[in-house]
Enzyme design. Structure first.
Site, mmCIF file in Angstrom:
data_model
loop_
_atom_site.group_PDB
_atom_site.id
_atom_site.type_symbol
_atom_site.label_atom_id
_atom_site.label_comp_id
_atom_site.label_asym_id
_atom_site.label_seq_id
_atom_site.Cartn_x
_atom_site.Cartn_y
_atom_site.Cartn_z
ATOM 1 C CG HIS A 240 20.221 28.042 27.017
ATOM 2 N ND1 HIS A 240 19.032 27.929 25.853
ATOM 3 C CD2 HIS A 240 21.191 27.252 26.167
ATOM 4 C CE1 HIS A 240 19.653 26.312 25.776
ATOM 5 N NE2 HIS A 240 20.017 26.523 25.917
ATOM 6 N NE ARG A 261 16.433 27.669 20.779
ATOM 7 C CZ ARG A 261 17.385 28.230 20.189
ATOM 8 N NH1 ARG A 261 17.588 29.236 19.378
ATOM 9 N NH2 ARG A 261 18.739 27.859 21.252
#
Ligand SMILES: Cc1cc2nc3c(=O)[nH]c(=O)nc-3n(C[C@H](O)[C@H](O)[C@H](O)COP(=O)(O)OP(=O)(O)OC[C@H]3O[C@@H](n4cnc5c(N)ncnc54)[C@H](O)[C@@H]3O)c2cc1C
Ligand code: FES
Lengths: 577, 164, 243
Positions: A240, A261
């Protein structure tokens, strides 16, 4: 020290693991036949250990009006870069909507809905439609809380805080059950079962920076490996991109959610360069997990990271109020480690997250061993080379449910077999050995070394040289295992448990390293700096690893079958299975 | 002291002894149950916001003041009931109430009644309206302040005759 | 009494920076006779109580404690820090901390060191019939719905037992269901999709139920997830009176 003879327990179905897969399995088996004796063996608290509980993002199911099973399937295969077992992926997308319905209407999960009353679907990376079902950012908590309470309803026998040690077979090789160890009292037992379901959630914990819960040390995979089952895609371990960096703290590695994000967070190196402009000029930070993780990793190892080995994630331009409203949990998490998401950049690093590889199974979770089923993250193939966010919890519940159905049918005409005494004795001897030795190594140093080796040589970026070094180090570590000595009593002794964890972690780490050496290309989560290109001519193949005659992994490959979708997007067949 | 006065004093002493025992028990179980930091005389560094615990001490105080008031009430019913038998007996016992010791006792009783009443009202409010934890804590502070103010004002009045 | 010290930085994260270390003196309630109770550990910032325990474990590998997720999701790391129940993984150790007292949760039997036997908690939990039963008057609760809002208020309990440890009624009244179980009952009673409202209200209203709560609010103050079990109990009390 092992009491002899150990306690003997008997059951119809033994389920190892109490994450999404384990509990769905128990519920489905009990629904199929309420008379069945079901035993849940769980190394941590039942329903409160493992990663399903930690799911924040959500659960993918093609429920949107314009969405379709085909679209979900195509996204899954493209995300997996065509390495997936297409039948497993197709089953996943077909079953997912039904499982969501079951979770809601039978088990009571309260998923977020729109004002109009439809299930609220949020966007996630790599998907052509919004299809992620969630309950705020605590989806796993809601699912596991409800499943745990349903398991109280069916009254399954719970071996809570018991760890599974080894599979047992009779003298003719028929599966007869497993050895189990109560981590609280230190007593061992033999659990005889007509069917065994392995759902221990794989392992991504053997990395210095890692996200999963601490029980997930690959015990189930190691058990299956020792029993001789084949594994696929073990080199495919997802990192991740935004794990928290918190110095020496145990909080390091915990995930800052992907949504940041998605909402427009920027990534900078220590010189203030927005390096995603180089790595993926079009999608920038919104690129896929593998690309972002690799770019960050490169910055860090090439000395452009922060002094404590991270890069900077900055979303403060959204404004503190907006951030607090949308990401309150994440803001709190950063505050806890002395940073503040709402006002400035936070240090992050790629963190080991999810194992796409695992035991080879079919759509009914059946393995090569009669009576042995595998479900959830322990199984491989569904996600190919890269998992889409939201497909993980879908996999564990879909395949957990299937394992339960299969097991219930299987035990109708499978007898109980008495295990070979020698196997029982060996298993318990091995387990108690660290406690019996009076002097030797502690498991801590060896675990640190393992995590360091895997992080540097078999992490986000790999090369032949590094992998060979990792192979050396791992075989050295494996030989040190017999020198571990743990002080203290057998009751609730975490150091002893860690020494048992370590043995499994090393076994799985070796499978990862050997498979990574074999795959001489870069695809999805697997990146080889010495073979940086994806090579569809040679490598639309699965790497298969199993235990060789000498006890070491033996590696082969197998063509991926494009039963439904061939590379280039040509649909082969997409009828409902 | 007359026989009646002695009996009254003895009954009151018994009540006070029992009350002390009860208070000790409640406080002790409250401490042992949770706040071993207090038991070991240990000064908390982390949760310096120790007002998180005030409501738990309020619970202990509510119980002990409740028992105190109730026990005294029982005795009081008896001593007032004497009037029905003989007004002179009543007068006899009631001269005790003007002694310094009983005046001091009355002051404490008043504090107890005030606190128990106000805190009781606070708990009723809590049951009827959705009050947040922080508000409940503020209300408790208010109860304590009012108890102290009213109690002290009344104490001055009660003690005035013996003090001057 | 022996004090074990750990000043060298030797955890599994190697940080290049030279973060200053805080030396903290830990006093840990141990259950084995003769086990060392005092530890001196050096921690770099940021640090949480769990880090102190992990550092202590390096000094005495037999130290018993639990944790799993590190992010306030599993609820297994709850201990008492300076007397107050909290999650070890969420309780920061600030740079000016120099002493900490760590004890197992109150109200439970100790298995070893900081590990407790939570079965009383789960027995109570089981008694409120905590599982959803289909058959209520409604199929789904849209956003903004009143029933949904009631349910959501009580969701996200991680069953860590901090409220149990903080509840003065639970420790003196063994039959009391306690804050967490009653909070769970509330989430189902308030849920108009659920078909067993009457039964749960009966359980909540009878012996051991909501009438035992003294509104001490210890549970609410202790809840690491910021839930208000005390308010849930008061709501249930109202509903069970009306029912
Ligand atoms: C932080 C985090 C966030 C995630 N977010 C998402 C998301 O948003 N969406 C998504 O789809 N997926 C997400 N995932 C992935 C997803 O959680 C997993 O794919 C999935 O939950 C795995 O489920 P499982 O049932 O296979 O295993 P788990 O839920 O991990 O359960 C494993 C179980 O096995 C038990 N166990 C282990 N070893 C033994 C043993 N030796 N004996 C007995 N029991 C044992 C453990 O105690 C545990 O109960 C996330 C994962 C993590 C770590
Ligand atoms: S470790 Fe899971 S809540 Fe603290």
């Amino acid at each position: 020290m092992p009491e002899w003879p150990p306690e003997w327990l008997e059951t119809d179905i033994a389920i190892v693991g109490s994450g999404g897969a384990g509990l769905m399995c128990a519920l489905h088996a009990a629904t199929a036949d309420p008379e069945l004796k079901i035993t849940i063996v769980s190394k941590g608290a039942v329903g409160r250990s493992g990663c399903t509980r930690m799911v924040q993002g959500g659960f993918n199911a093609a429920l949107g009006a314009e969405d379709s099973l085909e679209a979900h399937f195509r996204d899954t295969i493209e995300g997996g870069q065509y390495l997936n077992d297409q039948e497993l992926a197709w089953t996943l997308v077909c079953d997912a909507p039904g499982v969501i319905d079951e979770l809601e209407t039978r088990f009571g999960c309260l998923f977020d809905r729109t004002e109009g009353g439809a299930i609220d679907l949020k966007p996630f990376g790599g998907q052509s439609f919004d299809r992620t079902v969630h309950r705020a950012d605590q989806t796993g908590l809601e699912i596991m809380g409800r499943l745990r309470d349903q398991v109280l309803r069916i009254g399954a026998h719970e071996l809570e805080d018991w760890r599974a040690l080894d599979l047992l077979f009779d003298v003719h090789g028929e599966l007869s059950g497993l050895t189990v160890l109560d981590t609280q009292s230190g007593h061992a037992a033999v659990l005889l079962a007509r069917a065994v379901v392995i759902a221990t959630g794989g392992s991504a914990t053997m990395y210095r920076i890692a996200a999963p819960a601490r029980e997930k040390t690959g015990d189930g995979m190691a058990m299956c490996y020792r029993a001789g089952l084949p594994f696929r895609d073990m080199e495919m371990l997802q990192f991740h991109p935004t794990g928290l960096v918190a110095g020496d703290s145990a909080l390091t590695g915990s995930v800052l959610e992907e949504g940041l994000r998605g909402a427009g967070a920027h990534l900078y190196n220590r010189f203030g360069e927005r390096y995603m402009e180089r790595a993926d000029p079009i999608r920038l930070e919104r690129s896929t997990r593998d690309v972002v993780a690799r770019a960050s990793y490169t910055e860090i190892v090439e000395g452009r990271g922060t002094p404590s080995g991270g890069v900077l994630l900055d979303i403060s331009h959204l404004g503190a109020d907006e951030i607090r409203r949308r990401f309150s949990g994440m803001a709190a998490r950063t505050l806890l480690v002395g940073a503040d998401l709402t006002t400035g950049p936070v240090e992050v690093s790629p963190t080991a997250h999810f194992h796409m590889g695992g035991v080879v199974i079919d759509q009914d979770c059946v393995t090569e061993i009669d009576g042995l089923l595998v479900a959830g993250e322990d199984a491989g193939g569904t996600h190919g080379a890269n998992r889409l966010g939201g497909n993980g919890v879908a996999e564990s519940t879909v395949y957990g449910a299937r394992a339960g159905d299969t097991a219930a049918a299987l035990v109708r005409d499978r007898a109980l077999y008495l295990p070979d005494d020698r196997l029982v004795a060996d298993s318990l001897d091995q387990a108690y050995a660290p406690l019996r030795r009076s002097t030797g190594l502690t498991p801590f140093e060896l675990t640190d070394r393992l995590k360091h080796v895997m992080w540097t040589h078999c992490g986000v970026v790999r090369s032949r040289g590094g992998l060979l070094q990792a192979r050396e180090e791992l075989s050295d570590l494996a030989s040190q295992l017999t020198r571990i000595a743990v002080p203290g009593p057998k009751e609730a002794n975490p150091a002893w448990q860690q020494s048992l964890d370590l043995a499994s972690q090393i076994t799985v780490a070796r499978l990862i390293v050997e498979s990574a050496l074999e795959r001489e290309e870069s695809r999805g989560a697997h990146f080889r700096s010495d073979h940086p290109e994806r090579d569809d001519d040679r490598w639309l193949r699965a790497v298969i690893a199993e235990r060789g005659p000498d006890g070491n992994p033996s590696i082969g490959t197998r063509d991926v079958e494009f039963t439904r979708l061939a590379p280039g997007g040509r649909a082969v067949a997409c009828e409902t299975a | 002291m007359s026989a009646l006065q002695t009996a009254f004093a003895a009954a009151l002493s018994v009540i006070l002894v029992l009350l002390t025992a009860f208070t000790t028990f409640t406080v002790r179980s409250a401490i042992v149950a949770r706040d071993s930091a207090a038991r070991t005389g240990w000064i908390s560094r982390i949760g310096r916001a120790s007002d998180r615990d005030t409501q738990r001490w309020a619970f202990v105080a509510h119980r002990t003041t409740g028992v105190a008031v109730f026990a005294f009430l029982l005795l009081h019913v008896l001593d007032v009931g004497l009037y029905a038998i003989s007004p002179s007996w009543f007068d006899d016992v009631h001269t005790l109430y003007s002694t310094a010791a009983l005046r001091v006792f009355e002051c404490f009783l008043l504090y107890a009644i005030l606190f128990h009443t106000l805190n009781g009202l606070r708990l009723i409010a809590l049951d009827l309206v959705d009050i947040r934890n922080a508000t409940a804590r503020h209300l408790l502070s208010l109860c304590i302040v009012v108890t102290l103010l009213l109690g002290t004002a009344a104490a001055v009045v009660i003690l005035w005759p013996v003090a001057t | 009494m022996a004090v074990l010290e750990r000043s060298r930085r030797q955890t599994n994260i190697e940080t290049a920076g030279d973060a200053p270390a805080t030396t903290v003196r830990l006093t840990i309630a141990r259950s084995d006779a003769g086990a060392v109770r005092e530890f001196r550990v050096a921690l770099t910032q940021p640090a949480v109580v769990l880090d102190a325990l992990l550092a202590g474990q390096r000094l005495d590998p037999s130290l018993g404690f639990r944790y799993s997720c590190r992010v306030a999701m599993c609820g297994t790391c709850a201990v008492r820090v300076n007397g107050r129940p909290t999650l070890a993984c969420q309780q920061p150790i600030t740079p000016d901390t120099d002493e900490l007292l760590l004890e197992p949760l109150a109200g439970f039997a100790v298995v070893r060191d900081l590990v407790v036997d939570t079965s009383p908690f789960w027995n109570a939990w089981r008694r409120v019939v905590p599982w959803f039963m289909p058959g209520g008057p409604r199929e789904a609760l849209p956003a903004g719905d009143a029933s949904r809002a009631e349910v959501e208020r009580g969701l996200d309990c991680i069953a860590c037992g901090a409220c149990w440890s903080a509840c003065d009624v639970v420790v003196t009244n063994a039959g009391y269901l306690g804050p967490a179980a009653l909070n769970r009952a509330l989430t189902l009673v308030a849920d108009e999709r659920d078909g067993a409202r009457a039964e749960r209200l009966r359980v909540a209203g009878q012996q051991g139920g909501v009438t035992h709560c003294h509104s001490i609010l210890g549970c609410t103050a202790a809840c690491p997830k910021g839930l208000d079990p005390s308010a849930s109990i008061r709501r249930l009390r109202r509903w069970s009176l009306v029912a």
